[in-house]
Design a protein around this motif. Structure first.
Motif, mmCIF file in Angstrom:
data_model
loop_
_atom_site.group_PDB
_atom_site.id
_atom_site.type_symbol
_atom_site.label_atom_id
_atom_site.label_comp_id
_atom_site.label_asym_id
_atom_site.label_seq_id
_atom_site.Cartn_x
_atom_site.Cartn_y
_atom_site.Cartn_z
ATOM 1 N N ARG A 8 75.052 93.860 51.484
ATOM 2 C CA ARG A 8 75.954 92.971 51.170
ATOM 3 C C ARG A 8 75.263 91.691 50.597
ATOM 4 N NH1 ARG A 8 80.127 90.818 49.463
ATOM 5 N NH2 ARG A 8 81.022 89.084 50.473
ATOM 6 N N VAL A 9 74.436 91.147 50.875
ATOM 7 C CA VAL A 9 73.568 90.192 49.922
ATOM 8 C C VAL A 9 73.233 90.848 48.589
ATOM 9 C CG1 VAL A 9 71.437 88.886 50.028
ATOM 10 C CG2 VAL A 9 72.522 89.218 52.169
ATOM 11 N N GLU A 10 72.820 91.710 48.239
ATOM 12 C CA GLU A 10 72.433 92.472 47.297
ATOM 13 C C GLU A 10 73.474 92.749 46.366
ATOM 14 O OE1 GLU A 10 70.658 96.248 48.285
ATOM 15 O OE2 GLU A 10 68.643 95.480 48.458
ATOM 16 N N GLU A 11 74.736 92.856 46.889
ATOM 17 C CA GLU A 11 75.976 92.883 46.043
ATOM 18 C C GLU A 11 76.314 91.384 45.619
ATOM 19 O OE1 GLU A 11 78.854 94.523 48.965
ATOM 20 O OE2 GLU A 11 78.152 96.690 48.395
ATOM 21 N N ILE A 12 76.210 90.440 46.493
ATOM 22 C CA ILE A 12 76.583 89.122 46.194
ATOM 23 C C ILE A 12 75.430 88.693 44.891
ATOM 24 C CG2 ILE A 12 76.318 86.746 46.871
ATOM 25 C CD1 ILE A 12 77.068 87.788 49.638
ATOM 26 N N LEU A 13 74.282 88.975 45.059
ATOM 27 C CA LEU A 13 73.334 88.603 44.004
ATOM 28 C C LEU A 13 73.810 89.501 42.649
ATOM 29 C CD1 LEU A 13 69.942 88.747 46.068
ATOM 30 C CD2 LEU A 13 71.253 86.786 45.129
ATOM 31 N N ALA A 14 74.023 90.811 42.589
ATOM 32 C CA ALA A 14 74.320 91.345 41.431
ATOM 33 C C ALA A 14 75.833 90.752 40.868
ATOM 34 C CB ALA A 14 74.918 92.777 41.909
ATOM 35 N N LYS A 15 76.511 90.164 41.701
ATOM 36 C CA LYS A 15 77.629 89.554 40.979
ATOM 37 C C LYS A 15 77.372 88.613 40.265
ATOM 38 C CE LYS A 15 81.479 91.212 44.017
ATOM 39 N NZ LYS A 15 82.575 90.586 44.951
#
Length: 98
Positions: free
Chosen positions: A87-94
């Motif tokens: 979930r944190v990686e998805e936020i960072l990617a966005k």
């Protein structure tokens, strides 16, 4: 650990061997180990680690445990920490693509 040695790596390696045999999902890092699974199996694995490290010669062991449980939704055993990191990686990617 009361070992009198500057490094406890040999003892940590012994505990990792125990965790590998436990069948539980775990991830070792620089300041501890994340361990996931059913309550009784996690507690048994911690007990088995202590036993193995004492058998290797450590006269004292102190273990700090942080336990998180959840009853508001089903989480497949062994996927809790992985899901949090994803979930944190998805936020960072966005934020990087914006």
């Amino acid at each position: 650990m009361g070992t009198g040695e500057p490094s406890v790596a040999e003892y940590i390696a012994e505990c990792v061997r125990v965790l590998e045999k436990s069948g539980l999902k775990f991830k070792m890092h620089g300041y501890g180990t994340n361990l996931e699974g059913p309550w009784s199996q996690v507690m048994q694995a911690i007990h088995d680690c202590h036993s193995a490290v004492h058998a290797k010669g450590a006269p004292r062991i102190a273990t700090d445990i942080r336990i998180g449980t959840r009853v508001d939704r089903e989480i497949e055993p062994g996927t809790g920490n992985e899901g949090k990191v994803k979930r944190v990686e998805e936020i960072l990617a966005k934020s990087q693509s914006a």
